[in-house]
Design a protein around this motif. Structure first.
Motif, PDB file in Angstrom:
ATOM      1  N   ILE A  53       0.682  -1.339  -0.352  1.00 36.60           N
ATOM      2  CA  ILE A  53      -0.207   0.055  -0.234  1.00 36.60           C
ATOM      3  C   ILE A  53       0.695   1.087   0.465  1.00 36.60           C
ATOM      4  N   MET A  66      -3.851   3.183  11.918  1.00 36.62           N
ATOM      5  CA  MET A  66      -2.856   3.052  11.494  1.00 36.62           C
ATOM      6  C   MET A  66      -2.874   3.883   9.978  1.00 36.62           C
ATOM      7  N   GLY A  67      -3.983   4.277  10.452  1.00 35.48           N
ATOM      8  CA  GLY A  67      -4.294   4.145   8.543  1.00 35.48           C
ATOM      9  C   GLY A  67      -4.219   6.100   8.617  1.00 35.48           C
ATOM     10  N   HIS A  95       2.090   3.437   9.707  1.00 35.21           N
ATOM     11  CA  HIS A  95       2.136   2.164   9.233  1.00 35.21           C
ATOM     12  C   HIS A  95       2.772   1.441   7.963  1.00 35.21           C
ATOM     13  N   GLY A  96       3.396  -0.070   8.153  1.00 36.52           N
ATOM     14  CA  GLY A  96       4.233  -0.591   6.705  1.00 36.52           C
ATOM     15  C   GLY A  96       3.139  -0.820   5.497  1.00 36.52           C
ATOM     16  N   SER A  97       3.993  -1.995   5.412  1.00 39.02           N
ATOM     17  CA  SER A  97       2.938  -2.357   3.160  1.00 39.02           C
ATOM     18  C   SER A  97       1.506  -2.878   2.971  1.00 39.02           C
ATOM     19  N   ALA A  98       1.345  -2.959   4.703  1.00 41.30           N
ATOM     20  CA  ALA A  98      -0.157  -3.994   5.343  1.00 41.30           C
ATOM     21  C   ALA A  98       0.002  -4.444   3.765  1.00 41.30           C
ATOM     22  N   ASP A 101      -2.514  -7.671   4.364  1.00 38.43           N
ATOM     23  CA  ASP A 101      -3.231  -7.981   3.986  1.00 38.43           C
ATOM     24  C   ASP A 101      -4.335  -6.838   3.527  1.00 38.43           C
ATOM     25  N   ILE A 102      -3.992  -6.410   2.961  1.00 37.88           N
ATOM     26  CA  ILE A 102      -5.015  -5.297   1.867  1.00 37.88           C
ATOM     27  C   ILE A 102      -4.239  -4.378   0.628  1.00 37.88           C
ATOM     28  N   ALA A 138      -6.774   0.578   0.954  1.00 31.16           N
ATOM     29  CA  ALA A 138      -6.223   1.159   1.614  1.00 31.16           C
ATOM     30  C   ALA A 138      -6.050   2.910   2.745  1.00 31.16           C
ATOM     31  N   ASN A 139      -6.036   3.628   3.532  1.00 32.20           N
ATOM     32  CA  ASN A 139      -5.919   4.918   3.782  1.00 32.20           C
ATOM     33  C   ASN A 139      -5.223   5.899   3.593  1.00 32.20           C
TER      34      ASN A 139
HETATM   35  P1  ATP Z   1       5.443  -2.194   9.920  1.00 32.56           P
HETATM   36  O1  ATP Z   1       6.187  -3.436  10.926  1.00 32.56           O
HETATM   37  O2  ATP Z   1       5.828  -2.512   8.624  1.00 32.56           O
HETATM   38  O3  ATP Z   1       5.441  -1.118  10.913  1.00 32.56           O
HETATM   39  P2  ATP Z   1       2.958  -3.887  10.193  1.00 32.56           P
HETATM   40  O4  ATP Z   1       3.569  -5.167   9.371  1.00 32.56           O
HETATM   41  O5  ATP Z   1       3.327  -3.998  11.637  1.00 32.56           O
HETATM   42  O6  ATP Z   1       4.363  -2.872   9.336  1.00 32.56           O
HETATM   43  P3  ATP Z   1       1.177  -2.808   9.167  1.00 32.56           P
HETATM   44  O7  ATP Z   1       1.195  -2.917   7.659  1.00 32.56           O
HETATM   45  O8  ATP Z   1       1.261  -1.279   9.391  1.00 32.56           O
HETATM   46  O9  ATP Z   1       1.633  -3.649   9.887  1.00 32.56           O
HETATM   47  O10 ATP Z   1      -0.274  -2.921   9.006  1.00 32.56           O
HETATM   48  C1  ATP Z   1      -0.849  -3.221  10.356  1.00 32.56           C
HETATM   49  C2  ATP Z   1      -2.238  -3.109  10.236  1.00 32.56           C
HETATM   50  O11 ATP Z   1      -2.947  -1.847   9.847  1.00 32.56           O
HETATM   51  C3  ATP Z   1      -2.891  -4.123   9.117  1.00 32.56           C
HETATM   52  O12 ATP Z   1      -3.832  -4.697   8.880  1.00 32.56           O
HETATM   53  C4  ATP Z   1      -2.794  -3.490   7.400  1.00 32.56           C
HETATM   54  O13 ATP Z   1      -4.006  -3.805   6.872  1.00 32.56           O
HETATM   55  C5  ATP Z   1      -3.750  -1.537   8.468  1.00 32.56           C
HETATM   56  N1  ATP Z   1      -3.159  -1.077   8.163  1.00 32.56           N
HETATM   57  C6  ATP Z   1      -1.839  -0.504   8.033  1.00 32.56           C
HETATM   58  N2  ATP Z   1      -2.040   0.883   7.292  1.00 32.56           N
HETATM   59  C7  ATP Z   1      -3.410   0.920   6.855  1.00 32.56           C
HETATM   60  C8  ATP Z   1      -3.923   2.017   6.053  1.00 32.56           C
HETATM   61  N3  ATP Z   1      -3.055   3.261   5.436  1.00 32.56           N
HETATM   62  N4  ATP Z   1      -5.109   1.813   5.784  1.00 32.56           N
HETATM   63  C9  ATP Z   1      -5.906   1.044   6.646  1.00 32.56           C
HETATM   64  N5  ATP Z   1      -4.960   0.200   7.105  1.00 32.56           N
HETATM   65  C10 ATP Z   1      -3.808  -0.330   7.529  1.00 32.56           C
END
Ligand code: ATP
Length: 361
Positions: free
Chosen positions: A16, A263-264, A282-285, A287-288, A294-295
């Motif tokens: 994302i 996180m969004g 947030h990270g690359s998410a 899952d979505i 993605a927000n």
């Molecule tokens: P990192 O370790 O790289 O920070 P992470 O594995 O902790 O990443 P994220 O990629 O930040 O996790 O995602 C954590 C959760 O938040 C996931 O369920 C993801 O779908 C959700 N999420 C993260 N960013 C967004 C966004 N911009 N919009 C909607 N949901 C988000």
């Protein structure tokens, strides 16, 4: 007006990260056309986990140099769960950028956006407006890649706290609290540590109070990390600037994001004396990724932080004005219910939020 064309290194990255970056660049185009008085000269640079898989390099030296020469770096997200270095660690060029560019101050604003439900039922939660300042080059993360595993019996990672970085970090925290005072915040900086157990943290806290002497107009307080975990849930509206070690800041900033919608909604800036990188918390998410859900709000608010930092640093008030407009437009689209993102139970994805923000500009 000086320095009004800024070179921005754009690193969309993985998942994302690419999606929210595309949305952000479209919004920035509309914003610069609207405000005028400055220009953003963007250059997209490849990098991240998928780039590592395809080329064997996560982020090239040439691109590190380009980031160092740019006026600012705008970053999406990098990393992918099953793409790893041979030692099993994650592909995280953002951590290398922090260390190589001396980005010691991780600025993580936690602000309740009007219209976005907070995790707390207390009506005071709508007034949450604090910044978690995470030291981003040392602390426990100094041990990254250097931990020792002795046979299969014992493992050790070592925390590093230096006077030089701590002084710069605390001065940054006090200057930030002072600047926030001009918009009605209380002028309060709170150091968070575990100085009742660890010498490194007692040293950290001592330096905090030493530096506080130079800012008599501000309040300087201290808190243990365990009590802060409690109070950040119980009474987050009582805090202003919270300054802490790298690992504690990593954890508390996710907790903070959880308070204000997820996180969004949580932007961040990694700032040093000469460079800065702006990216959503947030990270690359995975899952979505690819679903369009993605927000982009955290990315947009990170771009607002970038504009504010550029304006302040180069004396270009049009940039500060653009930052305020962007933040105002984001607030309005949520406040009046124009958009409702999937985390909030709605259906407005990346493109819908970006369109609404452009319309609100
Ligand atoms: P990192 O370790 O790289 O920070 P992470 O594995 O902790 O990443 P994220 O990629 O930040 O996790 O995602 C954590 C959760 O938040 C996931 O369920 C993801 O779908 C959700 N999420 C993260 N960013 C967004 C966004 N911009 N919009 C909607 N949901 C988000």
């Amino acid at each position: 007006m000086k320095n009004s064309a800024f070179r921005i290194a754009v690193l969309p990255g993985d998942g994302i990260g690419v999606e929210v970056m595309d949305a952000c660049l479209a919004v920035l185009d509309a914003l610069t056309a609207k405000v005028g008085g400055f220009a953003l000269l963007t250059e997209r640079l490849p990098g991240g986990a998928l780039h590592y898989r395809d080329t064997g390099t996560a982020f090239s030296e040439e691109n590190f140099d380009k980031c160092a020469r740019a006026d600012a770096v705008l970053f999406g997200a990098m990393g992918w769960p099953d793409i790893r270095y041979p030692d099993g660690t994650e592909i995280a060029p953002q951590l290398d950028l922090r260390v190589r560019m001396g980005l010691y101050a991780g600025v993580r604003p936690i602000r309740a956006i009007p219209g976005v439900p907070t995790a707390l039922a207390d009506p005071r939660a709508s007034g949450i407006d604090l910044v978690i300042l995470r030291e981003s080059t040392e602390g426990m993360f100094a041990s990254r890649g250097k931990g020792v595993i002795d046979g299969d019996r014992e493992a050790r990672d070592t925390q590093v706290i230096t006077r030089a970085t701590s002084e710069r970090l605390f001065d940054f925290a006090f200057r930030l609290a002072d600047r926030r005072r001009t918009r009605g915040r209380p002028g309060l900086a709170t150091v968070v540590d575990k100085s009742n157990v660890f010498r490194s943290f007692a040293f950290f806290r001592k330096i905090f109070h030493e530096r506080a002497q130079a800012f008599p107009q501000l309040q300087a307080r201290h808190h243990y990390i365990d009590a802060m975990a409690l109070d950040l849930v119980r009474r987050p509206w009582d805090f202003d600037v919270i300054v802490t070690e790298n690992l504690f800041g990593d954890i508390l900033s996710d907790l903070g994001a959880g308070l204000i919608g997820g996180m969004g909604f949580a932007p961040s800036a990694d700032v040093g004396d000469d460079h800065a990188v702006f990216q959503p918390s947030h990270g690359s998410a995975p899952d979505i990724a690819g679903t369009g859900k993605a927000n982009p709000t955290a990315m947009l608010l990170s771009a607002a932080l970038m504009l504010d930092w550029l304006g302040e640093r180069h004396g270009v008030t049009a940039c500060n004005e653009a930052a305020r407009r962007l933040e105002g437009a984001v607030d309005r689209v949520f406040a009046d219910g124009r958009v409702r993102t999937p985390e909030l139970g709605g259906t407005d994805g990346t493109a819908a939020v970006a369109h609404a923000v452009v319309a609100a500009l």
